[in-house]
Design a protein around this motif. Sequence first.
Motif, PDB file in Angstrom:
ATOM      1  N   THR A 288    -161.344  57.760  48.057  1.00  0.00           N
ATOM      2  CA  THR A 288    -160.670  56.466  47.987  1.00  0.00           C
ATOM      3  C   THR A 288    -161.560  55.393  48.612  1.00  0.00           C
ATOM      4  O   THR A 288    -162.568  55.693  49.255  1.00  0.00           O
ATOM      5  CB  THR A 288    -159.328  56.502  48.736  1.00  0.00           C
ATOM      6  N   HIS A 289    -161.138  54.142  48.472  1.00  0.00           N
ATOM      7  CA  HIS A 289    -161.912  53.052  49.076  1.00  0.00           C
ATOM      8  C   HIS A 289    -161.685  52.986  50.582  1.00  0.00           C
ATOM      9  O   HIS A 289    -162.381  52.254  51.289  1.00  0.00           O
ATOM     10  CB  HIS A 289    -161.537  51.725  48.415  1.00  0.00           C
ATOM     11  N   ASP A 290    -160.722  53.746  51.102  1.00  0.00           N
ATOM     12  CA  ASP A 290    -160.483  53.871  52.547  1.00  0.00           C
ATOM     13  C   ASP A 290    -161.224  55.078  53.111  1.00  0.00           C
ATOM     14  O   ASP A 290    -160.838  55.628  54.148  1.00  0.00           O
ATOM     15  CB  ASP A 290    -158.981  54.014  52.826  1.00  0.00           C
ATOM     16  N   LEU A 291    -162.268  55.500  52.439  1.00  0.00           N
ATOM     17  CA  LEU A 291    -162.950  56.754  52.718  1.00  0.00           C
ATOM     18  C   LEU A 291    -163.363  56.892  54.189  1.00  0.00           C
ATOM     19  O   LEU A 291    -163.130  57.934  54.810  1.00  0.00           O
ATOM     20  CB  LEU A 291    -164.169  56.846  51.804  1.00  0.00           C
ATOM     21  N   GLU A 292    -163.979  55.876  54.770  1.00  0.00           N
ATOM     22  CA  GLU A 292    -164.471  55.988  56.144  1.00  0.00           C
ATOM     23  C   GLU A 292    -163.332  56.224  57.130  1.00  0.00           C
ATOM     24  O   GLU A 292    -163.435  57.080  58.025  1.00  0.00           O
ATOM     25  CB  GLU A 292    -165.262  54.729  56.526  1.00  0.00           C
ATOM     26  N   ARG A 293    -162.253  55.474  56.991  1.00  0.00           N
ATOM     27  CA  ARG A 293    -161.115  55.643  57.898  1.00  0.00           C
ATOM     28  C   ARG A 293    -160.497  57.022  57.739  1.00  0.00           C
ATOM     29  O   ARG A 293    -160.118  57.665  58.723  1.00  0.00           O
ATOM     30  CB  ARG A 293    -160.075  54.558  57.636  1.00  0.00           C
ATOM     31  N   GLU A 294    -160.416  57.495  56.500  1.00  0.00           N
ATOM     32  CA  GLU A 294    -159.810  58.805  56.280  1.00  0.00           C
ATOM     33  C   GLU A 294    -160.719  59.924  56.772  1.00  0.00           C
ATOM     34  O   GLU A 294    -160.241  60.934  57.311  1.00  0.00           O
ATOM     35  CB  GLU A 294    -159.470  58.955  54.796  1.00  0.00           C
ATOM     36  N   LEU A 295    -162.027  59.773  56.617  1.00  0.00           N
ATOM     37  CA  LEU A 295    -162.957  60.762  57.150  1.00  0.00           C
ATOM     38  C   LEU A 295    -162.833  60.864  58.672  1.00  0.00           C
ATOM     39  O   LEU A 295    -162.783  61.969  59.236  1.00  0.00           O
ATOM     40  CB  LEU A 295    -164.390  60.400  56.771  1.00  0.00           C
ATOM     41  N   LEU A 296    -162.804  59.737  59.345  1.00  0.00           N
ATOM     42  CA  LEU A 296    -162.696  59.761  60.804  1.00  0.00           C
ATOM     43  C   LEU A 296    -161.373  60.379  61.247  1.00  0.00           C
ATOM     44  O   LEU A 296    -161.319  61.061  62.279  1.00  0.00           O
ATOM     45  CB  LEU A 296    -162.839  58.344  61.359  1.00  0.00           C
ATOM     46  N   ALA A 297    -160.307  60.174  60.469  1.00  0.00           N
ATOM     47  CA  ALA A 297    -159.009  60.751  60.826  1.00  0.00           C
ATOM     48  C   ALA A 297    -159.039  62.270  60.754  1.00  0.00           C
ATOM     49  O   ALA A 297    -158.526  62.958  61.648  1.00  0.00           O
ATOM     50  CB  ALA A 297    -157.920  60.192  59.906  1.00  0.00           C
ATOM     51  N   VAL A 298    -159.659  62.835  59.702  1.00  0.00           N
ATOM     52  CA  VAL A 298    -159.680  64.297  59.588  1.00  0.00           C
ATOM     53  C   VAL A 298    -160.700  64.897  60.557  1.00  0.00           C
ATOM     54  O   VAL A 298    -160.501  66.004  61.066  1.00  0.00           O
ATOM     55  CB  VAL A 298    -159.962  64.752  58.135  1.00  0.00           C
ATOM     56  N   VAL A 299    -161.780  64.163  60.839  1.00  0.00           N
ATOM     57  CA  VAL A 299    -162.744  64.645  61.828  1.00  0.00           C
ATOM     58  C   VAL A 299    -162.082  64.712  63.204  1.00  0.00           C
ATOM     59  O   VAL A 299    -162.313  65.639  63.982  1.00  0.00           O
ATOM     60  CB  VAL A 299    -163.987  63.740  61.841  1.00  0.00           C
ATOM     61  N   ASP A 300    -161.236  63.741  63.488  1.00  0.00           N
ATOM     62  CA  ASP A 300    -160.530  63.720  64.768  1.00  0.00           C
ATOM     63  C   ASP A 300    -159.604  64.930  64.926  1.00  0.00           C
ATOM     64  O   ASP A 300    -159.296  65.324  66.051  1.00  0.00           O
ATOM     65  CB  ASP A 300    -159.726  62.419  64.891  1.00  0.00           C
ATOM     66  N   ALA A 301    -159.201  65.505  63.806  1.00  0.00           N
ATOM     67  CA  ALA A 301    -158.347  66.698  63.857  1.00  0.00           C
ATOM     68  C   ALA A 301    -159.146  67.960  64.151  1.00  0.00           C
ATOM     69  O   ALA A 301    -158.565  69.028  64.352  1.00  0.00           O
ATOM     70  CB  ALA A 301    -157.589  66.853  62.537  1.00  0.00           C
ATOM     71  N   GLY A 302    -160.485  67.871  64.176  1.00  0.00           N
ATOM     72  CA  GLY A 302    -161.310  69.004  64.556  1.00  0.00           C
ATOM     73  C   GLY A 302    -161.728  69.910  63.418  1.00  0.00           C
ATOM     74  O   GLY A 302    -162.047  71.074  63.652  1.00  0.00           O
ATOM     75  N   VAL A 303    -161.778  69.399  62.175  1.00  0.00           N
ATOM     76  CA  VAL A 303    -162.153  70.245  61.045  1.00  0.00           C
ATOM     77  C   VAL A 303    -163.645  70.554  61.078  1.00  0.00           C
ATOM     78  O   VAL A 303    -164.432  69.859  61.724  1.00  0.00           O
ATOM     79  CB  VAL A 303    -161.781  69.584  59.698  1.00  0.00           C
TER      80      VAL A 303
END
Length: 478
Positions: A288-303
């Motif tokens: 999506t065009h919100d890619l950076e925000r969504e990537l940081l959100a899932v990274v914050d979950a520890g994946v």
Amino acid sequence: MQTPVTGASGLATLFAVTLAAVLVGLASAILSLWAVRRRLLDRTVDGAVRRLLSDPYPENLWDLAVGMQRVPPTVLLELELRAHKGALLERPLGSVTRRSQWEDIAFNPAQLVRPPLPPDAPVDTSVVLGPEAGRPLRLETPLLVGAMGYGVGVSRAVALALARGAHQVGTAYNAGSGPILPELLDGRGPLILQFTGGAWTRDPAVLARADMVEIRLGHGARGALGRRFDATRLPPEVRRLLGGGADAPPVLEAPLPESLDPQAFRQLVDRLRRWTDGAPVAVKLAATHDLERELLAVVDAGVDVVVLDGSEGGTHGTPPVLADDFGIPTLHALVRAAALLEATGLRPWLSLVIGGGLRTPGEALKALALGADAVYLGTAVLMAATHGQLSKAIPFEPITQLVWATGRRARRFDPERGARTVANFLQACTLEMAEAARALGKDSLRAVDRSDLVARTPEAARMLGLPPSWRPPGSGTP
């Protein structure tokens, strides 16, 4: 005086002469008929051409060609299908448009400035996904078989062929969002299991057998949309495994409930890691065009792994509006994700897998050079599985009727033959990528990077930040 024709040899001669006369007469008749038909055909064609060049547009057959230019064949077909039933239209295999211009990128061959490798030089094609996980996923090739679920997509035979073909070359098969076949849990090769909004994908005992768990939040061809399955159209075994019935059909919930709360999402990642005894936990996102925000959100979950599915991704079936008009292209998503991982220092421990419309070894290697650790192949592998078996469906049925679980020709598919051709395809692609690495002077696919690329167009140079092929190195910005 002539000697009369007598005996066996005489009869044979008489027969041969008679047969020759008959054949000559038949040939003469055919030629005469062809001459007559040719004159008729000439007159018919001449008349049609005269009409084509003289009839006004409302009466001219060429008006059909004009219409086809305004409404291309696929659009016209889907227009007709919508008009026929007035029901939600779903198209198999995803988008018909390709926005990722992989052909605008080229590799820069090694020659004098740097030498290529000898033809027999070994090249390391292996990859490790989730290098910091308790038990990382080690593969012999960076080409993975993308998610194609049994029952909700492919047939049992095709699912087994895809898995076995992948395992023969030391790579992983993603079992998708359908129910898990017991045969896939035999430990013969790497298996990626999806955790989704469907209850049938959440069994801890089954997930414990995974070599990687992929939390599915989005899909290139469907966005983050859920799905309600029509139980009446599913094979009996699939209905039983999915659960539900006519009053409560199986549903793939979206959004995933745990993803709506950051703390709950982190707890889900930790829980999956415990269930699998440290296997990598991945998250699959639609680009999506919100890619950076969504990537940081899932990274914050520890994946451990991020999977990005571009808008060219395929699927069993999706409305054309979702496949063609949603999401951002695979190439764009890859470049943005790789840039974010580099800028945040996440690159050494977080693996990036890209998918969506990749078809060739060249495209896959370009994706690796631009920052992906591995790539998912979907439609290309599915077509490789049908190699040598297409005649079981075509010309009277499309390929989907051979591979889908609901296909009318599904029983004709040979899984052993399919596994062999899948393995051949993946092996050939890997060998081709290794040969390309030698031509770049690299002894590992992991060593191929952006420095090996040039842009063939101004657009690619600006978008990807690559040196343009029409200027010498170091001559300034694109």
